[in-house]
Design an enzyme around this catalytic site. Structure first.
Site, PDB file in Angstrom:
ATOM      1  N   SER A 174      29.143  -4.524  81.912  1.00  0.00           N
ATOM      2  CA  SER A 174      29.390  -5.235  79.932  1.00  0.00           C
ATOM      3  C   SER A 174      28.135  -4.536  79.354  1.00  0.00           C
ATOM      4  O   SER A 174      26.808  -4.722  79.529  1.00  0.00           O
ATOM      5  CB  SER A 174      29.790  -6.621  80.156  1.00  0.00           C
ATOM      6  OG  SER A 174      31.336  -6.165  80.245  1.00  0.00           O
ATOM      7  N   PRO A 175      28.395  -5.085  77.645  1.00  0.00           N
ATOM      8  CA  PRO A 175      27.179  -4.975  76.937  1.00  0.00           C
ATOM      9  C   PRO A 175      26.277  -6.548  77.380  1.00  0.00           C
ATOM     10  O   PRO A 175      27.346  -7.267  77.127  1.00  0.00           O
ATOM     11  CB  PRO A 175      27.756  -4.535  75.672  1.00  0.00           C
ATOM     12  CG  PRO A 175      28.778  -4.098  75.582  1.00  0.00           C
ATOM     13  CD  PRO A 175      29.166  -4.563  77.444  1.00  0.00           C
TER      14      PRO A 175
ATOM     15  N   CYS B 159      23.631  -9.044  75.787  1.00  0.00           N
ATOM     16  CA  CYS B 159      22.658  -8.851  74.520  1.00  0.00           C
ATOM     17  C   CYS B 159      21.188  -9.492  74.869  1.00  0.00           C
ATOM     18  O   CYS B 159      21.575 -10.698  75.574  1.00  0.00           O
ATOM     19  CB  CYS B 159      22.371  -9.745  73.301  1.00  0.00           C
ATOM     20  SG  CYS B 159      23.789  -8.797  71.761  1.00  0.00           S
TER      21      CYS B 159
ATOM     22  N   ALA C  14      24.515  -4.355  72.482  1.00  0.00           N
ATOM     23  CA  ALA C  14      25.764  -4.414  70.528  1.00  0.00           C
ATOM     24  C   ALA C  14      23.866  -4.379  70.179  1.00  0.00           C
ATOM     25  O   ALA C  14      22.936  -4.728  70.282  1.00  0.00           O
ATOM     26  CB  ALA C  14      25.143  -5.767  70.309  1.00  0.00           C
TER      27      ALA C  14
ATOM     28  N   TYR D  89      31.907 -11.696  65.095  1.00  0.00           N
ATOM     29  CA  TYR D  89      31.599 -10.945  64.321  1.00  0.00           C
ATOM     30  C   TYR D  89      31.754 -10.420  63.580  1.00  0.00           C
ATOM     31  O   TYR D  89      32.839 -10.746  63.459  1.00  0.00           O
ATOM     32  CB  TYR D  89      30.524  -9.741  65.234  1.00  0.00           C
ATOM     33  CG  TYR D  89      29.007 -10.255  66.175  1.00  0.00           C
ATOM     34  CD1 TYR D  89      28.336 -11.409  65.724  1.00  0.00           C
ATOM     35  CD2 TYR D  89      29.744 -10.281  67.970  1.00  0.00           C
ATOM     36  CE1 TYR D  89      27.564 -12.698  66.842  1.00  0.00           C
ATOM     37  CE2 TYR D  89      28.919 -11.093  68.822  1.00  0.00           C
ATOM     38  CZ  TYR D  89      27.369 -12.340  68.443  1.00  0.00           C
ATOM     39  OH  TYR D  89      27.428 -12.187  69.663  1.00  0.00           O
TER      40      TYR D  89
ATOM     41  N   ARG E 272      35.979  -3.161  71.071  1.00  0.00           N
ATOM     42  CA  ARG E 272      36.377  -4.180  71.533  1.00  0.00           C
ATOM     43  C   ARG E 272      36.634  -4.939  71.349  1.00  0.00           C
ATOM     44  O   ARG E 272      36.455  -5.750  69.695  1.00  0.00           O
ATOM     45  CB  ARG E 272      34.735  -4.737  72.489  1.00  0.00           C
ATOM     46  CG  ARG E 272      34.707  -6.371  72.228  1.00  0.00           C
ATOM     47  CD  ARG E 272      33.405  -6.529  73.556  1.00  0.00           C
ATOM     48  NE  ARG E 272      33.913  -6.527  74.928  1.00  0.00           N
ATOM     49  CZ  ARG E 272      33.117  -6.946  75.988  1.00  0.00           C
ATOM     50  NH1 ARG E 272      31.626  -7.623  75.242  1.00  0.00           N
ATOM     51  NH2 ARG E 272      32.744  -7.363  76.752  1.00  0.00           N
TER      52      ARG E 272
ATOM     53  N   LEU F  81      35.414 -14.049  83.593  1.00  0.00           N
ATOM     54  CA  LEU F  81      34.814 -14.232  84.984  1.00  0.00           C
ATOM     55  C   LEU F  81      35.466 -13.737  86.042  1.00  0.00           C
ATOM     56  O   LEU F  81      36.057 -14.038  86.953  1.00  0.00           O
ATOM     57  CB  LEU F  81      35.530 -16.069  85.019  1.00  0.00           C
ATOM     58  CG  LEU F  81      34.704 -16.479  83.980  1.00  0.00           C
ATOM     59  CD1 LEU F  81      35.318 -17.867  83.659  1.00  0.00           C
ATOM     60  CD2 LEU F  81      33.242 -16.507  84.765  1.00  0.00           C
TER      61      LEU F  81
ATOM     62  N   ARG G 141      27.950 -11.208  84.442  1.00  0.00           N
ATOM     63  CA  ARG G 141      27.319 -12.523  84.600  1.00  0.00           C
ATOM     64  C   ARG G 141      26.981 -12.189  86.421  1.00  0.00           C
ATOM     65  O   ARG G 141      26.389 -12.134  86.781  1.00  0.00           O
ATOM     66  CB  ARG G 141      27.686 -13.606  84.900  1.00  0.00           C
ATOM     67  CG  ARG G 141      27.007 -14.605  83.825  1.00  0.00           C
ATOM     68  CD  ARG G 141      27.873 -15.681  83.177  1.00  0.00           C
ATOM     69  NE  ARG G 141      29.518 -15.517  82.418  1.00  0.00           N
ATOM     70  CZ  ARG G 141      30.762 -16.637  82.158  1.00  0.00           C
ATOM     71  NH1 ARG G 141      30.029 -17.496  82.205  1.00  0.00           N
ATOM     72  NH2 ARG G 141      31.719 -15.952  81.568  1.00  0.00           N
TER      73      ARG G 141
END
Length: 377
Positions: A22-23, A25, A58, A177, A225, A296, A319
Site C-alpha cells: 500500500s502507499p 505516507c 500519496a 481527503y 481507492r 490488518l 504495517r
C-alpha cells in the site's frame, strides 16, 4: 481457486502474485515535493521482498494538496526525474511500480503525523464546504472553477507518472481527503453541480476518473481507492460505494482499492483482523469489479484465505511490510509455496533461492548440498 501466488494480469501489466504494498505516507524529506534517497530505499526494499506491486505514497497533484510539507508531489514536470528513479528501482526488483495521486483537501497543511498540529508556515486548506475535520483549521470552500480544475490537474499528474515509468496509477478518494470529502454528505454541503444528491457528490470523482483514464496509455491500469463507509450515521455508505464502483468501471477504472473511514472523528470502527475485507467483497460482488483489500491483513494464511475465497483479487499490506519487507517471501515459505517465489540472486547466501530450493527438495538432493547454497564459502 485463485492462489495468493498466482499471477494476475491487468490491462498490459502482469503482477507476479496477489501481494501488493500500500502507499504509505512518509511525511518527510520531500522538500517541495521532490523524491529523496529515503523514498528510494523505502520502496525498493519492499520490491526486493517479493511483492508484486509497490505503490509510492500519496503524491500531490497541486502544491496545496500535500498533507505535510514533506510529502511527495507530482504537480510539476520537474518532479518526473525523481519519480523515475523510484519507479526504475521498483521495476528492477521485479515488482510493478505504482503511484497514488492525491489531494489532501481539508486535511492538508499539517506537521508530520508524529508531531501533530498545523504546518508552519502552512497554506490554505480547501474543501467542498467550509467544514473542519475535528480540531483542524476550517478550510475554504472551493469555487466552481477550482473544482472544475481538479480533473485536469489529476490528468496532468497521471501523464507525468507514466513518463516517470509507473505502470499502475491510483486516484485517492478515501480517508477523508479531498475527493472523499466530496463523496460524503457529512462534509459536502454544496448546492451546486458538485453537491446535493449522489449524482452531484460523485461528480468530481467521476470527472477525474474519466480525465485520468484519457491521459493514460491503454496498457496502464487505473485504480480508485475509496473508503467504502464513513462508519458514521448519515455518512457515505457501502451501498453508495458499490454504485460508484459500477459507474467508474464504465469510465475505465480497472480495480477498486477498498478501505474505509477517515472522514469524521466520530467514526466507530470495529477494528480487527481483516476488518475491511467485507467492504471489499461487497464492492466486488455488487459492482462486478476487481478489488484490492486492505486493513490488518498480517498473516500468510489470512491473506491466502481472502484471495482463495474470492473476497478480493489482491491484498495490499502496509504495517506488515513495514515490520518485515520480506513478508511475501516468508509467506511463500509458511504456505508451502517455495516454488512460486525466488529470492534475489544477490541474497541467495542468506535466503537460498526459494524456487530453486523447492525443486532440489522435490528431487531429493542431499541437505548438505542445499546448505552449500546458503552457507558461507
Amino acid at each position: 481457486m485463485t492462489d495468493l501466488f498466482d499471477p494476475w494480469a491487468l490491462r498490459g501489466v502482469r503482477l507476479r502474485n496477489r501481494i501488493g504494498v500500500s502507499p504509505m505516507c512518509q511525511y518527510c524529506c520531500a522538500e517541495d515535493g521532490f523524491a529523496t534517497d529515503w523514498h528510494l530505499q523505502h520502496l525498493a526494499s519492499r520490491a526486493v521482498g517479493g511483492a508484486a506491486m509497490v505503490m509510492a505514497e500519496a503524491s500531490a497533484v497541486v502544491p496545496e494538496g500535500r498533507i505535510s510539507p514533506g510529502d511527495l508531489g507530482i504537480w510539476s514536470d520537474a518532479h518526473v526525474p525523481g519519480h523515475a528513479r523510484l519507479a526504475a528501482a521498483i521495476a528492477h526488483a521485479g515488482a510493478v511500480p505504482a503511484i497514488q495521486l492525491a489531494h489532501a483537501g481539508r486535511k492538508a497543511s499539517r506537521l508530520p503525523a508524529w508531531h501533530h498540529g498545523p504546518a508552519a508556515p502552512g497554506w490554505e486548506a480547501l474543501a467542498p464546504s467550509a467544514l473542519a475535520f475535528g480540531d483542524y483549521a476550517t478550510p475554504r470552500a472551493m469555487t466552481g472553477a477550482e473544482v472544475g480544475a481538479l480533473a485536469p490537474a489529476f490528468a496532468q499528474a497521471a501523464a507525468r507518472a507514466v513518463r516517470a515509468g509507473y505502470r499502475l496509477v491510483e486516484i485517492h478518494a478515501a480517508h477523508g481527503y479531498l475527493l472523499h470529502s466530496f463523496l460524503s454528505p457529512l462534509s459536502n454541503r454544496r448546492n451546486d453541480d458538485w453537491g446535493g444528491d449522489f449524482e452531484g457528490r460523485t461528480r468530481s470523482v467521476r470527472e477525474i476518473c474519466a480525465a485520468v483514464r484519457a491521459a493514460l496509455p491503454d496498457d496502464v491500469p487505473l485504480s480508485l481507492r475509496i473508503s467504502h463507509t464513513d462508519w458514521v450515521a448519515g455518512g457515505w455508505t457501502t451501498e453508495e460505494s458499490v454504485e460508484l464502483a459500477r459507474r467508474v468501471a464504465a469510465l475505465g477504472v480497472d480495480v477498486v482499492d477498498v478501505s474505509s473511514g477517515g472522514l469524521d472523528p466520530a467514526q466507530k470502527i470495529p477494528i480487527g483482523p481483516g476488518y475491511q475485507v467485507p467492504g471489499a467483497m461487497a464492492v466486488k460482488e455488487g459492482a462486478g469489479v476487481p478489488v484490492m483489500a486492505v486493513g490488518l491483513i498480517t498473516e500468510p494464511s489470512q491473506a491466502q484465505e481472502i484471495v482463495a475465497r474470492g473476497q478480493a483479487d489482491m491484498v495490499l499490506l502496509a504495517r506488515a511490510v513495514l515490520r518485515d519487507p520480506y513478508w511475501p517471501l516468508r509467506a511463500a515459505e509458511a504456505l508451502g509455496r517455495l516454488d512460486a517465489m525466488e529470492a534475489p540472486p544477490q541474497y541467495e547466501r542468506g535466503w537460498g533461492s526459494l524456487g530453486t530450493m523447492h525443486k532440489r527438495l522435490a528431487t531429493g538432493e542431499p541437505a548438505r548440498e542445499l546448505s552449500a547454497t546458503a552457507g558461507s564459502p
